[in-house]
Design an enzyme around this catalytic site. Sequence first.
Site, PDB file in Angstrom:
ATOM      1  CG  ASN A 210      -0.156  -0.043   2.536  1.00  0.00           C
ATOM      2  OD1 ASN A 210       0.559   0.845   2.704  1.00  0.00           O
ATOM      3  ND2 ASN A 210      -0.242  -1.160   3.325  1.00  0.00           N
ATOM      4  CE  LYS A 289       8.518 -11.422 -14.274  1.00  0.00           C
ATOM      5  NZ  LYS A 289       9.229 -10.610 -15.491  1.00  0.00           N
ATOM      6  N   PRO A 305      -2.587 -12.385  10.752  1.00  0.00           N
ATOM      7  CG  PRO A 305      -0.590 -12.587  11.796  1.00  0.00           C
ATOM      8  CD  PRO A 305      -1.217 -12.621  10.445  1.00  0.00           C
ATOM      9  CG  ASP A 306      -5.712  -6.861  14.221  1.00  0.00           C
ATOM     10  OD1 ASP A 306      -4.913  -6.371  14.763  1.00  0.00           O
ATOM     11  OD2 ASP A 306      -6.765  -6.360  13.500  1.00  0.00           O
ATOM     12  CB  ILE A 307       0.095  -6.697  14.797  1.00  0.00           C
ATOM     13  CG1 ILE A 307       0.654  -7.751  13.483  1.00  0.00           C
ATOM     14  CG2 ILE A 307       1.398  -6.552  15.732  1.00  0.00           C
ATOM     15  CD1 ILE A 307       1.457  -6.843  12.554  1.00  0.00           C
ATOM     16  CE  LYS A 337     -10.643  -0.334  10.931  1.00  0.00           C
ATOM     17  NZ  LYS A 337      -9.796   0.425   9.889  1.00  0.00           N
TER      18      LYS A 337
HETATM   19  O1  PMT Z   1       2.806   6.223   6.627  1.00  0.00           O
HETATM   20  P1  PMT Z   1       1.966   7.549   6.024  1.00  0.00           P
HETATM   21  O2  PMT Z   1       2.056   7.643   4.622  1.00  0.00           O
HETATM   22  O3  PMT Z   1       2.456   8.648   6.965  1.00  0.00           O
HETATM   23  O4  PMT Z   1       0.511   7.448   6.430  1.00  0.00           O
HETATM   24  C1  PMT Z   1      -0.032   6.968   7.645  1.00  0.00           C
HETATM   25  C2  PMT Z   1      -1.112   6.126   7.815  1.00  0.00           C
HETATM   26  C3  PMT Z   1      -2.089   6.619   7.039  1.00  0.00           C
HETATM   27  C4  PMT Z   1      -0.527   4.577   7.218  1.00  0.00           C
HETATM   28  C5  PMT Z   1      -1.582   6.023   9.358  1.00  0.00           C
HETATM   29  O5  PMT Z   1      -1.868   7.349   9.862  1.00  0.00           O
HETATM   30  C6  PMT Z   1      -2.483   5.213   9.657  1.00  0.00           C
HETATM   31  O6  PMT Z   1      -3.769   5.509   9.878  1.00  0.00           O
HETATM   32  N1  PMT Z   1      -2.369   3.822   9.869  1.00  0.00           N
HETATM   33  C7  PMT Z   1      -3.365   2.534  10.112  1.00  0.00           C
HETATM   34  C8  PMT Z   1      -3.780   2.206   8.643  1.00  0.00           C
HETATM   35  C9  PMT Z   1      -5.107   1.487   8.672  1.00  0.00           C
HETATM   36  O7  PMT Z   1      -5.956   1.837   8.202  1.00  0.00           O
HETATM   37  O8  PMT Z   1      -4.907   0.500   9.461  1.00  0.00           O
HETATM   38  P2  PMT Z   1      -6.443  -0.564   9.638  1.00  0.00           P
HETATM   39  O9  PMT Z   1      -7.561   0.134   9.746  1.00  0.00           O
HETATM   40  O10 PMT Z   1      -6.293  -1.791   8.684  1.00  0.00           O
HETATM   41  O11 PMT Z   1      -5.999  -1.149  11.078  1.00  0.00           O
HETATM   42  C10 PMT Z   1      -6.281  -0.594  12.306  1.00  0.00           C
HETATM   43  C11 PMT Z   1      -5.187  -0.750  13.076  1.00  0.00           C
HETATM   44  O12 PMT Z   1      -4.760  -2.112  13.330  1.00  0.00           O
HETATM   45  C12 PMT Z   1      -3.873  -0.159  12.878  1.00  0.00           C
HETATM   46  O13 PMT Z   1      -3.317   0.473  14.042  1.00  0.00           O
HETATM   47  C13 PMT Z   1      -3.230  -1.226  12.346  1.00  0.00           C
HETATM   48  O14 PMT Z   1      -1.775  -0.758  12.481  1.00  0.00           O
HETATM   49  C14 PMT Z   1      -3.557  -2.278  13.064  1.00  0.00           C
HETATM   50  N2  PMT Z   1      -3.488  -3.791  12.291  1.00  0.00           N
HETATM   51  C15 PMT Z   1      -4.201  -3.996  11.170  1.00  0.00           C
HETATM   52  C16 PMT Z   1      -4.049  -4.976  10.622  1.00  0.00           C
HETATM   53  C17 PMT Z   1      -3.409  -6.068  11.222  1.00  0.00           C
HETATM   54  N3  PMT Z   1      -3.072  -6.954  10.447  1.00  0.00           N
HETATM   55  N4  PMT Z   1      -2.568  -5.998  12.067  1.00  0.00           N
HETATM   56  C18 PMT Z   1      -2.560  -4.577  12.964  1.00  0.00           C
HETATM   57  O15 PMT Z   1      -1.938  -4.536  13.643  1.00  0.00           O
END
Ligand code: PMT
Length: 398
Positions: A210, A289, A305-307, A337
């Site tokens: 992403n 490839k 996994p969701d960290i 969330k």
């Molecule tokens: O890096 P930049 O260009 O500065 O952009 C910053 C950002 C937009 C990436 C940042 O500000 C941000 O919003 N990060 C979270 C991105 C997101 O949408 O995460 P999520 O909604 O998929 O997940 C929610 C939370 O769970 C987040 O804290 C994420 O780190 C965590 N997560 C999600 C999925 C996963 N498998 N493991 C996780 O820990």
Amino acid sequence: MTQEPTRRIVLGITGGIAAYKAAELLRLLVKQGVEVQVAMTEAACRFITPTTMQGLSGNPVFTDQWDASMPNGMAHINLSRAADAILIAPASADFIAKLAHGLANDLLSTLCLARNCPLIVAPAMNREMWLNAATRRNIAQLLADGVQVLGPDCGVQACGEEGMGRMLEAEQLAQGIAAFFKPKRLLGTKILITAGPTYEAIDAVRGITNRSSGKMGYAIAQAALEQGAEVVLVSGLTALVKPQGAQGVDVVSAAQMFDAVKQRAGDCDIFIGVAAVADYRVAQPSEQKIKKSAGTLTLELVPNPDILAYVASLPKPPFCVGFAAESENLMEYAEQKRRAKKLPLLVGNLAQQAIGSDDNELVLFDDSGSHALPHADKLTLARLLMQHIAQRYEGASK
Ligand code: PMT
């Protein structure tokens, strides 16, 4: 009422076009109540005059190591002895090389070598100079020597090229100095931060990722360090330099990020998940490839996994802060969330505004509702957020 002690800084200016920003920086420092003594190299005087800096600082400006105005003739000793810190802004590639090698052949380099106070540098140079192996070595040496490096920034440069090397804006540097003088609220606190994107391999050369640049997470790491915290920054692939003092752990995939966090989560006080972690990975990435001739390609994706959820559900979880980037219905989805992952604090931002950009807008969600921070650059927001986290963490650990 106890009065704040007067803060004293030597502002060293070296030769570079960014020297023009030093005048505004000086004005902002003086406005903050900092007593500033300016020392300039000969090259700096070709870009901005000592008269300007004298007028703005209200102090004589030192340019010459043989200056006879000091009664003992030792400006290089006296100037740093009276200072709480020396700030070199702009710090040219040449001056950084001098510092890295301990050279002392003019007033400014001599006073840096003879200093008994912290040294902070704000690099400013062309992007190729910044990327040059010699500059990389010199910066690494300065960091190893305990010098604090503020910036540089990425963007359009005076030469017309675009990239890393532009000096931070005066406002950002002045904020950095204000943070330097602030009492450290998170001294002794261990903070684990994830930042940047993850990359899920499809085959030997392709993958799913992403547009997260890591800027938000790295800014938060910087703000946490400024508050005195011990910071571990687990980062996906980015082009950014880790903030000085942070322990960096480089990862590529979500699985690697998960492993890195699992190893360290039990030993941290605060966990901040800023990374944009891929929700899915390819079930069976190909080691070779994949050939185009294979026709339609169907990929099987399995959930990662969701960290953050894992850390938040540990028997003794650290204070957990999550992020949510939403493209619509931010208020509703972010709070959902937060509740789903049982977080004391979640930071919401609009994906289209936040991802990859230098500026952002954050909304903080906690049990008491939502609280919007103003539109600002990511470091300013990170500092505001860190203050909020420090306050909430102090409250939670009482
Ligand atoms: O890096 P930049 O260009 O500065 O952009 C910053 C950002 C937009 C990436 C940042 O500000 C941000 O919003 N990060 C979270 C991105 C997101 O949408 O995460 P999520 O909604 O998929 O997940 C929610 C939370 O769970 C987040 O804290 C994420 O780190 C965590 N997560 C999600 C999925 C996963 N498998 N493991 C996780 O820990």
